[in-house]
Design a protein around this motif. Structure first.
Motif, PDB file in Angstrom:
ATOM      1  N   LEU A 178       0.814  -1.207   0.000  1.00 57.05           N
ATOM      2  CA  LEU A 178       0.000   0.000   0.000  1.00 57.05           C
ATOM      3  C   LEU A 178       0.854   1.266   0.000  1.00 57.05           C
ATOM      4  CD1 LEU A 178      -2.864  -1.067   2.444  1.00 57.05           C
ATOM      5  CD2 LEU A 178      -2.809  -1.147  -0.051  1.00 57.05           C
ATOM      6  N   ILE A 179       2.050   1.200   0.569  1.00 57.87           N
ATOM      7  CA  ILE A 179       2.969   2.338   0.472  1.00 57.87           C
ATOM      8  C   ILE A 179       3.327   2.590  -0.988  1.00 57.87           C
ATOM      9  CG2 ILE A 179       5.350   3.053   0.928  1.00 57.87           C
ATOM     10  CD1 ILE A 179       5.086   1.860   3.694  1.00 57.87           C
ATOM     11  N   ALA A 180       3.585   1.516  -1.728  1.00 58.05           N
ATOM     12  CA  ALA A 180       3.888   1.670  -3.158  1.00 58.05           C
ATOM     13  C   ALA A 180       2.709   2.310  -3.888  1.00 58.05           C
ATOM     14  CB  ALA A 180       4.222   0.310  -3.763  1.00 58.05           C
ATOM     15  N   GLY A 181       1.491   1.932  -3.513  1.00 57.53           N
ATOM     16  CA  GLY A 181       0.313   2.550  -4.125  1.00 57.53           C
ATOM     17  C   GLY A 181       0.209   4.025  -3.805  1.00 57.53           C
ATOM     18  N   ARG A 182       0.519   4.395  -2.584  1.00 58.48           N
ATOM     19  CA  ARG A 182       0.472   5.817  -2.219  1.00 58.48           C
ATOM     20  C   ARG A 182       1.544   6.621  -2.957  1.00 58.48           C
ATOM     21  NH1 ARG A 182      -2.206   7.639   2.508  1.00 58.48           N
ATOM     22  NH2 ARG A 182      -3.271   6.007   3.690  1.00 58.48           N
ATOM     23  N   LEU A 183       2.734   6.055  -3.086  1.00 56.22           N
ATOM     24  CA  LEU A 183       3.813   6.781  -3.754  1.00 56.22           C
ATOM     25  C   LEU A 183       3.557   6.971  -5.238  1.00 56.22           C
ATOM     26  CD1 LEU A 183       6.924   5.156  -2.037  1.00 56.22           C
ATOM     27  CD2 LEU A 183       5.896   7.385  -1.575  1.00 56.22           C
ATOM     28  N   ALA A 184       2.662   6.163  -5.811  1.00 55.45           N
ATOM     29  CA  ALA A 184       2.328   6.317  -7.229  1.00 55.45           C
ATOM     30  C   ALA A 184       1.365   7.469  -7.487  1.00 55.45           C
ATOM     31  CB  ALA A 184       1.745   5.011  -7.771  1.00 55.45           C
ATOM     32  N   ILE A 185       0.782   8.044  -6.446  1.00 57.52           N
ATOM     33  CA  ILE A 185      -0.148   9.160  -6.614  1.00 57.52           C
ATOM     34  C   ILE A 185       0.664  10.439  -6.810  1.00 57.52           C
ATOM     35  CG2 ILE A 185      -2.039  10.450  -5.555  1.00 57.52           C
ATOM     36  CD1 ILE A 185      -2.639   7.962  -3.868  1.00 57.52           C
ATOM     37  N   PRO A 186       0.399  11.218  -7.848  1.00 55.58           N
ATOM     38  CA  PRO A 186       1.164  12.454  -8.078  1.00 55.58           C
ATOM     39  C   PRO A 186       1.032  13.424  -6.901  1.00 55.58           C
ATOM     40  CG  PRO A 186      -0.103  11.863 -10.021  1.00 55.58           C
ATOM     41  CD  PRO A 186      -0.572  10.960  -8.919  1.00 55.58           C
ATOM     42  N   GLY A 187       2.162  13.971  -6.466  1.00 51.46           N
ATOM     43  CA  GLY A 187       2.147  14.908  -5.353  1.00 51.46           C
ATOM     44  C   GLY A 187       1.447  16.214  -5.679  1.00 51.46           C
ATOM     45  N   GLU A 188       1.331  16.534  -6.973  1.00 47.55           N
ATOM     46  CA  GLU A 188       0.664  17.780  -7.352  1.00 47.55           C
ATOM     47  C   GLU A 188      -0.799  17.797  -6.928  1.00 47.55           C
ATOM     48  OE1 GLU A 188       2.393  15.898  -9.281  1.00 47.55           O
ATOM     49  OE2 GLU A 188       4.162  17.087  -9.871  1.00 47.55           O
ATOM     50  N   GLN A 189      -1.423  16.630  -6.880  1.00 43.25           N
ATOM     51  CA  GLN A 189      -2.826  16.577  -6.462  1.00 43.25           C
ATOM     52  C   GLN A 189      -2.979  16.999  -5.001  1.00 43.25           C
ATOM     53  OE1 GLN A 189      -4.732  12.864  -7.406  1.00 43.25           O
ATOM     54  NE2 GLN A 189      -3.797  12.740  -9.445  1.00 43.25           N
ATOM     55  N   TYR A 190      -2.061  16.561  -4.152  1.00 38.43           N
ATOM     56  CA  TYR A 190      -2.119  16.962  -2.742  1.00 38.43           C
ATOM     57  C   TYR A 190      -1.796  18.451  -2.574  1.00 38.43           C
ATOM     58  CZ  TYR A 190      -2.251  11.976  -1.694  1.00 38.43           C
ATOM     59  OH  TYR A 190      -2.597  10.649  -1.622  1.00 38.43           O
ATOM     60  N   GLU A 191      -0.863  18.937  -3.380  1.00 45.96           N
ATOM     61  CA  GLU A 191      -0.528  20.355  -3.310  1.00 45.96           C
ATOM     62  C   GLU A 191      -1.712  21.215  -3.715  1.00 45.96           C
ATOM     63  OE1 GLU A 191       2.876  20.879  -5.740  1.00 45.96           O
ATOM     64  OE2 GLU A 191       4.206  19.663  -4.463  1.00 45.96           O
ATOM     65  N   ALA A 192      -2.409  20.813  -4.777  1.00 39.10           N
ATOM     66  CA  ALA A 192      -3.583  21.570  -5.205  1.00 39.10           C
ATOM     67  C   ALA A 192      -4.679  21.499  -4.150  1.00 39.10           C
ATOM     68  CB  ALA A 192      -4.104  21.019  -6.533  1.00 39.10           C
TER      69      ALA A 192
END
Length: 289
Positions: A178-192
């Motif tokens: 699940l960590i690998a799944g989280r790291l695959a999410i683009p960080g720009e989405q969290y920044e926005a």
């Protein structure tokens, strides 16, 4: 033009011969794998089904009250252990993706239960739970002057400790997935989302969970398949006791083998197929998408 075509024909023939040679070598290299699969997988399965072919074996199995207790234990084990394990893994995956140095150091210790062999770790916990000279009861006696309980002599406690051992051993693996799944999410989405004033719960609900839902469901199905075959957590900790009341379907066959009832032992494995085959079907269906 005729000379060019004539000159190109030997090259095409050589290419066709080379391709056929590659195909031949490819098939030859697959043969050892097929032999290993046939000897160590296909033959044992067919032989086990042949041993369990008599209806009388299933009659003996269904007449044994331990079988129904084991079936109930298996369902409880699956429902509790899988859901607790995957939900905790989901929470911990969000914790371990942080970049603080002490979290990275803690992650090394967290992985150890999954990395070390099952036999010494589970047997060490069994020794710790010993009512006479175990570490836990010795500590209780030193602190209170009272004798500690016989932890593994109560069926509910024994099965609970078996589920706890299963969760403890397999939790690091699923957390890493699940960590690998989280790291695959683009960080720009969290920044926005942060710019828009979203809370941590809103980030998880609208960004993390939609992106990880398929991975979480697929991991849960695969975990259920593996948990059905988990032999160590129960057998090494409780041995199916007390009074054969903590057996699951994965360990029930050993009980019948000790009683020299090989056909019933194979039947106890065959009756688990209605649980395994649907999970395998849904797993393959999700992977084929």
């Amino acid at each position: 033009m005729t000379q060019v075509a004539t000159a190109s024909m030997p090259a095409a023939a050589r290419s066709a011969r080379a391709l056929s040679q590659y195909e031949l070598w490819g098939r030859l290299l697959v043969v050892p794998y097929l032999l290993v699969f046939a000897v160590f997988v296909l033959y044992p399965v067919i032989y086990g089904l042949w041993l369990a072919r008599h209806p009388a074996s299933y009659t003996k199995l269904f007449d044994d009250p331990i079988f129904f207790r084991s079936a109930v234990n298996t369902l409880v084990f699956l429902f509790v252990a899988i859901n607790v394990k995957m939900m905790v893994a989901l929470v911990l995956s969000g914790f371990f993706i942080r970049t603080r140095w002490w979290i990275k150091a803690l992650s090394v210790l967290f992985i150890l239960p999954w990395a070390v062999p099952s036999i010494p770790t589970i047997l060490s916990v069994r020794f710790m739970l010993n009512p006479e000279w175990g570490v836990i009861n010795s500590l209780i006696f030193r602190m209170t002057g009272l004798d500690g309980p016989n932890w593994l002599n109560d069926p509910t406690l024994a099965l609970s400790f078996s589920m706890l051992m299963h969760i403890w051993k397999s939790l690091p693996f699923w957390t890493l997935i699940l960590i690998a799944g989280r790291l695959a999410i683009p960080g720009e989405q969290y920044e926005a989302a942060s710019v828009d004033g979203a809370s941590n719960w809103q980030k998880f609900r609208f960004i993390t969970w939609p992106a990880m839902r398929n991975l979480y469901v697929t991991s849960t199905i695969l975990s259920a398949i593996w948990t059905l075959g988990d032999f160590n957590s129960v057998y090494l900790l409780t041995g199916g006791g007390p009074a054969d009341l903590t057996h699951v379907l994965a360990t029930l066959g050993i009980r019948y083998l000790r009683l020299d009832q090989v056909d019933v032992a194979m039947a106890s494995i065959v009756v688990a197929l209605p649980l395994v085959l649907p999970l395998v079907y849904f797993m393959m269906k999700r992977l084929s998408k």
